[in-house]
Design an enzyme around this catalytic site. Sequence first.
Site, short mmCIF file in Angstrom:
data_model
loop_
_atom_site.label_atom_id
_atom_site.label_comp_id
_atom_site.label_asym_id
_atom_site.label_seq_id
_atom_site.Cartn_x
_atom_site.Cartn_y
_atom_site.Cartn_z
N SER A 7 0.85 -1.19 0.00
CA SER A 7 0.00 0.00 0.00
C SER A 7 0.89 1.24 0.00
O SER A 7 1.73 1.38 -0.88
CB SER A 7 -0.95 -0.03 1.21
N THR A 8 0.75 2.09 0.98
CA THR A 8 1.51 3.35 1.01
C THR A 8 3.01 3.09 0.93
O THR A 8 3.57 2.34 1.71
CB THR A 8 1.19 4.12 2.30
N HIS A 39 -2.59 -1.10 -3.34
CA HIS A 39 -3.71 -0.19 -3.17
C HIS A 39 -3.51 1.04 -4.05
O HIS A 39 -2.58 1.81 -3.85
CB HIS A 39 -3.84 0.23 -1.71
N MET A 54 -0.13 1.18 5.23
CA MET A 54 -0.85 1.48 6.46
C MET A 54 -2.03 0.54 6.62
O MET A 54 -2.65 0.14 5.64
CB MET A 54 -1.33 2.93 6.45
N ASP A 91 -4.62 -4.71 6.12
CA ASP A 91 -5.02 -5.53 4.98
C ASP A 91 -3.89 -6.49 4.61
O ASP A 91 -2.74 -6.08 4.42
CB ASP A 91 -5.35 -4.64 3.78
#
Length: 362
Positions: free
Chosen positions: A182-183, A208, A301, A304
């Site tokens: 993600s991030t 993401h 973050m 997930d």
Amino acid sequence: MNATNRKIRVLVVDDSASVRQTLCSIIDAAPDMEVMATAGDPFIAAQRINEEVPNVLVLDVEMPRMDGITFLRKIMAQRPIPTVLCSTLLETGSETLLEALDAGAVDVILKPRIDTKQFLNESQVRIWDSIRAAAKVTFRGSRVATSHMVQKKLTADVIMPPPAPARALTRTTDQVVCIGASTGGTESLREVLTALAPNSPGIVIVQHMPERFTAAFAMRLNGLCQVDVKEAEDGDQVIAGRVLIAPGNRHMLLQRSGARYHVAIKDGPLVSRHRPSVDVLFRSAAQYAGANALGVIMTGMGDDGARGLLEMKRAGATTLAQNEETCVVFGMPKEAIALGAADKIVPLSAIPVEIQQLRVGA
């Protein structure tokens, strides 16, 4: 230190007064953040930064006098500030936003050209999460440097299959690598994938990312890597030398037909607050690949992928978590480690090595 002093201080830069007002309302509604100042263009923003350096910058791309990407590059070169892009995205704008991420932006929030106020209000939690993640970022010189190098080189039960049995299948099929990020993942994935040889095992990735953004992201990576990288389409085969990236706003599942793997692309509800969801991919890998899979959870973050990685481990897969030192945000790996889902905790540089060893040992 009191609670006010611990709040995340945010500078909002957008040429639209209504967007600035809406973002200010959203940010000030969070108990742990506040708007430090606003600016209608990068020149005013620079003055605000000279007065006080914010913890996080929320930045538009299309602005008068200087576009947001040029401003972002100047900021990252002189005084890096964790930055969240909040901008419209057209088909032709995907590449521009990818360049902004390469320049050092932590995350991207899309806003439509119409009904922007309603959209932003509906995206309140997403905006909060992005700002909180950005506030935790510690920039390392190598991340900015490699970004410039890249520029130069170029229903829920239907979605979530049931938990896998302890041994999903024996090693009778090709091995497959499942990665969730993600991030901070766009740059981290670039580092991993560009280090892979052309005969690497098939790889499926959930990063993401907004809808329509993944196609441009995959195209960019494909131009940099020895492996073939593409945005996944329903039915795509998972084969050696190919990397499939889940399309934005669609879940991706790993499935098997005989001795071959393929992916299924599905609509459905948010899972672990995301679509695509890493948990969806990992759980399907546990069910259909079992011990033939390698699961990797990377920077990001939230949580997930943590439970899905545990299911992969219980099904016999080898599982890795990126270590805190090399994560932009040590959220998803931290949660997976806390659950006991990771066989190994490794730095970013070790992930391509682990993938290549998997191929050798197949």
